[in-house]
Structure formats: structure tokens, C-alpha cells
Scaffold this active site. Structure first.
Site, PDB file in Angstrom:
ATOM      1  N   CYS B  83       0.826  -1.216   0.000  1.00 33.69           N
ATOM      2  CA  CYS B  83       0.000   0.000   0.000  1.00 33.69           C
ATOM      3  C   CYS B  83       0.855   1.258   0.000  1.00 33.69           C
ATOM      4  O   CYS B  83       0.341   2.361  -0.144  1.00 33.69           O
ATOM      5  CB  CYS B  83      -0.945  -0.008   1.183  1.00 33.69           C
ATOM      6  SG  CYS B  83      -1.718  -1.607   1.414  1.00 33.69           S
ATOM      7  N   HIS B 333      -8.901   3.785  -1.687  1.00 34.37           N
ATOM      8  CA  HIS B 333      -7.522   3.322  -1.532  1.00 34.37           C
ATOM      9  C   HIS B 333      -7.135   2.384  -2.673  1.00 34.37           C
ATOM     10  O   HIS B 333      -7.032   1.178  -2.489  1.00 34.37           O
ATOM     11  CB  HIS B 333      -7.384   2.640  -0.168  1.00 34.37           C
ATOM     12  CG  HIS B 333      -6.007   2.125   0.130  1.00 34.37           C
ATOM     13  ND1 HIS B 333      -4.862   2.672  -0.403  1.00 34.37           N
ATOM     14  CD2 HIS B 333      -5.598   1.093   0.926  1.00 34.37           C
ATOM     15  CE1 HIS B 333      -3.810   1.996   0.050  1.00 34.37           C
ATOM     16  NE2 HIS B 333      -4.234   1.038   0.834  1.00 34.37           N
TER      17      HIS B 333
END
Lengths: 145, 385
Positions: B83, B333
Site C-alpha cells: 500500500c 484506496h
């Protein structure tokens, strides 16, 4: 896409990935789980205990370890999983994933059983064991002592 | 080390983008960034393409992204740090310029996640430590962060309501960001009574599964002058940190050591203190992650994150406005896009171009905190105008 969409799409060709993972160096661990036991390794040179077990010690760059069984620990944290990933959707119960710290100063992940998530407490002493699930996969099981 | 500036940024609409493929989404962000910088592809020497890519139908997506957006022969360097991939791409581009290797570079972060179903996406995402964790326990990322939430609550008395307040804040700002995945305000009560995902985290504690791209273009001081850039935003520092791959090997579950390492390094490099920062983008993949970030970045002491949100200090007008673009929670995200999107938003803020989400600035100092996995990676980036 599992959901229908207002936009047109097409399906890709299916890819199936199943790995044959070598366990020759950690066979004692995987065999131990079948017998209900959870093992860690301990470097014969520096004495460092490894969990998850590993046969190579990066501390002293040696590969001479002994296998030691872990019996109990203190719960450091836990969660109950309502969201199940692919590969776990056939389990009907919402398993509780927990981490316990043992007297050997290592931490073990396991499924906490025989206690409701709301009754579980950080610091609780749990017994560490293992079992084989009906689908043939192993699981480490924590139970309140 | 040479100084490096952000000279352009682009951000596609985030959300379930079943209208476009990943190169098509990357194009949207690249187009905006080139127009923002006032340059063309020929002015860019190197392309760093960040994509986690594990949910794509392509296994080697970077050359295709580069080709589709007009950067063939400018690299690419493909970057992956879970991420934190976007920040790793920015770091790669930054280093190439700071070292004198090139004068201009582009960092492209793109992710397409919604083409596979949720159970598959969860299984791919949960494979952060397959052999010792996922294989036996079916751990998802919600599960990993829930372990931190339980421990933080037990140690400091943090409450589910305090976590819900973070979701309420980020949805409030997401509702004011036309590029956000969710543009809808929510109430604390709705958050608290929403579906349990991994107790104690509920669905409103979790970021969505999003598609999107974000891009930043970086240049050396010489090129800033040559391109006559009006508002360069300087990358003052990029700090990095990491921690164990196995979650069972962490020192504790109430803080991310990698975030403390990365931010301490960045503060030292930029010669600033946490109290100097006027606006921050932090990695709120789950509400507990934002709360821990308050503490790990030094915006409050360890254990006081709950009080910071109770007092409203992370809203605009508070001590340190955080995630006033909606954060990962509401903006979405798309893994690799996130780090670039944080720099994009902070660049807008530092140029006073953020419209109804603009933070009033005096020192023009901003911080981005981008975590990979559960703190296995972290980058802290300090920007100044």
C-alpha cells in the site's frame, strides 16, 4: 466482476494457482501440528528462539537448531473475523484470530476457541495446541487455561 | 543531494471504475499532471511506475502503462511496496533527480482492484505472510488492523466511538472531494451500528476496494527555473521505515515502529518538528491506522490519539488537519495510487488551490504518511512551499 455493472465487460481466461510448498526443512513443525503440538526452533549456537520456526539463524549465520514445543502463552490481542477470504468461505464459524506471547519470548498466532470474543481479554493465559480441520488444513488452537 | 520539486500532479476519479482499464485510468492522471506542469512527455526523462498489480489480469503491467501514457523509452522502473507503492515510486523518482542521474521524472501510481470479487481480493490482500498466517488462519488486512485496534483499546482505553469519529471526519471531507470514492457524510451512530467486518472494526472503519491512479512529476531546481514553474513545492525530506513481515514478530500492537522510524528520519532531514506541520495526509486504511498515525507522527503522545479526535483537533481549524481530502477511508484506496494521491492533494493545499477543503497556512509545511501492509513499509514525506 461479481456485481452487475452499467458498463460492458468481458471475462478473462481463468488462471488457477496452487503451489507445492517445500516443507522438508520444517517437516517437524508440520508433522507436529498433526499430533496437536506446536514447535519453535532454538539456535544451538546463540540460543535465540524462532517462531515461526526457521532452521537458519540470521544472528550467527548458522543452520543448527533444536526443536522445542510451545505449551502456553498470554493473549496479546485478538479479533473475530466476519469477513472470510477465498479459501475460508466454507468455514461456518466466525473464527477468532489471536496472538499469544510465550515464556520463550516468542509470539504465536492461533485461533481462539471455547470463549466468546466479548469475554476474551488481553493478558488471558491460553493453552497452545493444534488440530487438523476437516478440509485437511492445520490450525493452531488457543483455549483458555 | 540536489533539491527536488513537485512541478505537477494528477489524480483520476477514485471508485469502482468498471468503465475503464488500468492504462486508461492512468492516462487520466497523467494528462492532468502534464497539463498542470505545463510540459509534455519529451520533457520527462524517467518513469517510475508503481502498481501492486496482484488483482490485475496482467502480471507485468508497467511497460503497458508506460506505453499507453506515452512514456515508452523513459524507463519504466516498476515499483512495489504494497500500500506504500505510490510513495516508493515517488522515492525512486526523487532519488534519480537528487543524485543527479536525471533532471525530471514522473511517478505513476495506478491500481485496478474491482475486477475480481471481494473474497478473491481479500485473499490476495491477506497474503502478506502466507505460510505462517494466511494459510492457517485466513487473515485479511481488516483482521491485521483489528488486532491493533483490540490491543490499543486494551492498553489505552481507546473506544469504538473514537474510531467512528475518524470515519465521520473523513466522510465529511470526502463529501467535498469530487474525486472521492464515497462522497457522502455519515453519522457516528451509523458507523457504530454498521456491519462487523473483523471485530472491533466495522465496515465504516474500513477503506473501500477502489480503482484509481495518481501521478506526480518531479524536477531539479535547474529545470524548475527552465520550465518557469510558478509554484514549485519542494520535497524537503522522504524518511523510510520498516518492520517484520510476520505480524507475530512485532514488539507490540499499539503502534507502527516503521511509521515512527520514517517520520523521525523525515523531521530530522527537514529540520522541523511535528508541531510545525500544518496539514497531513495519513494512511487511514482503517480508522485505527489513522489514530495510531496521530501518535506515531508525534501529533500527540502515545495513547492520546482518541483524545485528539474527541477534541476535533484533526479537522480543519484544529491543531493539525488530517485527511481533509477524505483519506483512504472515503476518497478510496487504490493501493499504488494512494501515495501519489497524498502528494497530489498536499501540493494543491500548499499552492492554496484546495477550494472548500483549503487549510489556512502560515509555514507552508505538510506531511504525507504512507504505510505498506501493517507497517511492513512506511514512507514519511515532508513538503514545503
Amino acid at each position: 466482476m461479481s456485481k452487475t455493472s452499467e458498463y460492458p465487460s468481458m471475462k478473462s481466461r481463468t488462471l488457477t494457482l496452487t503451489h507445492n510448498i517445500p516443507i522438508s526443512k520444517t517437516k517437524i513443525y508440520w508433522e507436529g501440528l498433526k499430533e496437536g503440538k506446536v514447535y519453535a526452533t532454538k539456535c544451538k549456537k546463540c540460543g535465540k528462539v524462532y517462531y515461526p520456526p526457521q532452521v537458519d539463524c540470521p544472528n550467527c549465520i548458522t543452520s543448527d537448531v533444536e526443536w522445542i514445543q510451545l505449551f502456553e502463552g498470554n493473549l496479546e490481542t485478538f479479533t473475530q473475523a466476519y469477513l472470510k477470504p477465498q479459501g475460508f468461505s466454507h468455514y461456518e464459524h466466525n473464527y477468532i484470530v489471536a496472538i499469544a506471547k510465550t515464556a520463550e519470548d516468542v509470539k504465536v498466532m492461533g485461533w481462539l476457541e471455547d470463549v466468546d470474543v466479548k469475554a476474551a481479554k488481553v493478558g488471558m493465559v491460553v493453552k497452545i495446541a493444534a488440530k487438523m480441520m476437516p478440509d485437511g488444513f492445520p490450525a493452531i488452537i488457543f483455549k483458555p487455561k | 543531494m540536489r533539491r527536488v520539486a513537485v512541478i505537477g500532479g494528477g489524480n483520476s476519479k477514485f471508485g469502482v471504475r468498471s468503465d475503464a482499464t488500468f492504462p486508461e485510468i492512468a492516462f487520466e492522471a497523467v494528462k492532468e499532471a502534464l497539463e498542470d506542469a505545463g510540459i509534455t512527455q519529451k520533457d520527462v526523462e524517467l518513469s517510475a511506475v508503481g502498481t501492486v498489480g496482484s488483482r490485475l489480469y496482467e502480471m507485468y503491467p508497467a511497460p503497458l502503462i508506460n506505453e499507453y501514457t506515452g512514456f515508452t523509452s523513459k524507463g519504466p522502473i516498476r515499483v512495489e511496496a504494497a500500500c506504500a507503492t505510490g510513495s516508493a515510486a515517488v522515492f525512486t523518482a526523487y532519488n534519480a533527480i537528487a543524485s543527479g542521474y536525471v533532471d525530471t521524472a514522473i511517478a505513476i501510481g495506478v491500481e485496478k482492484m474491482s475486477e475480481v470479487d471481494t473474497a478473491t481480493s481479500t485473499a490476495v490482500g491477506g497474503r502478506g505472510c502466507y505460510l505462517w498466517e494466511f494459510h492457517m488462519f485466513g487473515t485479511s488486512f481488516a483482521c491485521y488492523y483489528a488486532l491493533f485496534a483490540t490491543a490499543h483499546m486494551a492498553k489505552y482505553g481507546t473506544t469504538e466511538e473514537q474510531l467512528a469519529k475518524i470515519a465521520v471526519k473523513n466522510h465529511y471531507y470526502g463529501a467535498r472531494n469530487p474525486k472521492a470514492h464515497f462522497q457522502k457524510e455519515i453519522t457516528t451512530e451509523a458507523a457504530l451500528t454498521s456491519k462487523v467486518i473483523c471485530w472491533p472494526l466495522k465496515i465504516y472503519d474500513c477503506c473501500p476496494i477502489s480503482d484509481g491512479a495518481a501521478v506526480v512529476i518531479l524536477a531539479s531546481e535547474e529545470k524548475v527555473k527552465e520550465f518557469k514553474v510558478q509554484d514549485p513545492v519542494w520535497l524537503e525530506a522522504i524518511g523510510f521505515g520498516s518492520d517484520t513481515g510476520n505480524l507475530a514478530r512485532r514488539e507490540d500492537y499499539t503502534s507502527l515502529r516503521s511509521a515512527r522510524m520514517a517520520s523521525e528520519m523525515a523531521y530530522k532531514m527537514a529540520k522541523v518538528a511535528p508541531s510545525d506541520i500544518e496539514v497531513a495526509m495519513v494512511h487511514d486504511c482503517f480508522t485505527i491506522a489513522e489514530l495510531m498515525a496521530y501518535e506515531d507522527l508525534g501529533f500527540c503522545r502515545r495513547g492520546e490519539g482518541g483524545r485528539l479526535i474527541d477534541e476535533g483537533q484533526t479537522w480543519i481549524g484544529g491543531k493539525i488537519p488530517v485527511n481533509i481530502d477524505g483519506g483512504l477511508k472515503a476518497k478510496g484506496h487504490p493501493l499504488a495510487a494512494t501515495g501519489c494521491s497524498m502528494i497530489y492533494e498536499l501540493t494543491k493545499q500548499l499552492r492554496n488551490e484546495a477550494g472548500n477543503r483549503q487549510v489556512p497556512l502560515k509555514r507552508y509545511l505538510a506531511l504525507a504518511h504512507n504505510v505498506g501492509m501493517t507497517g511492513q513499509y512506511c514512507y514519511a514525506t515532508i513538503l514545503r512551499r
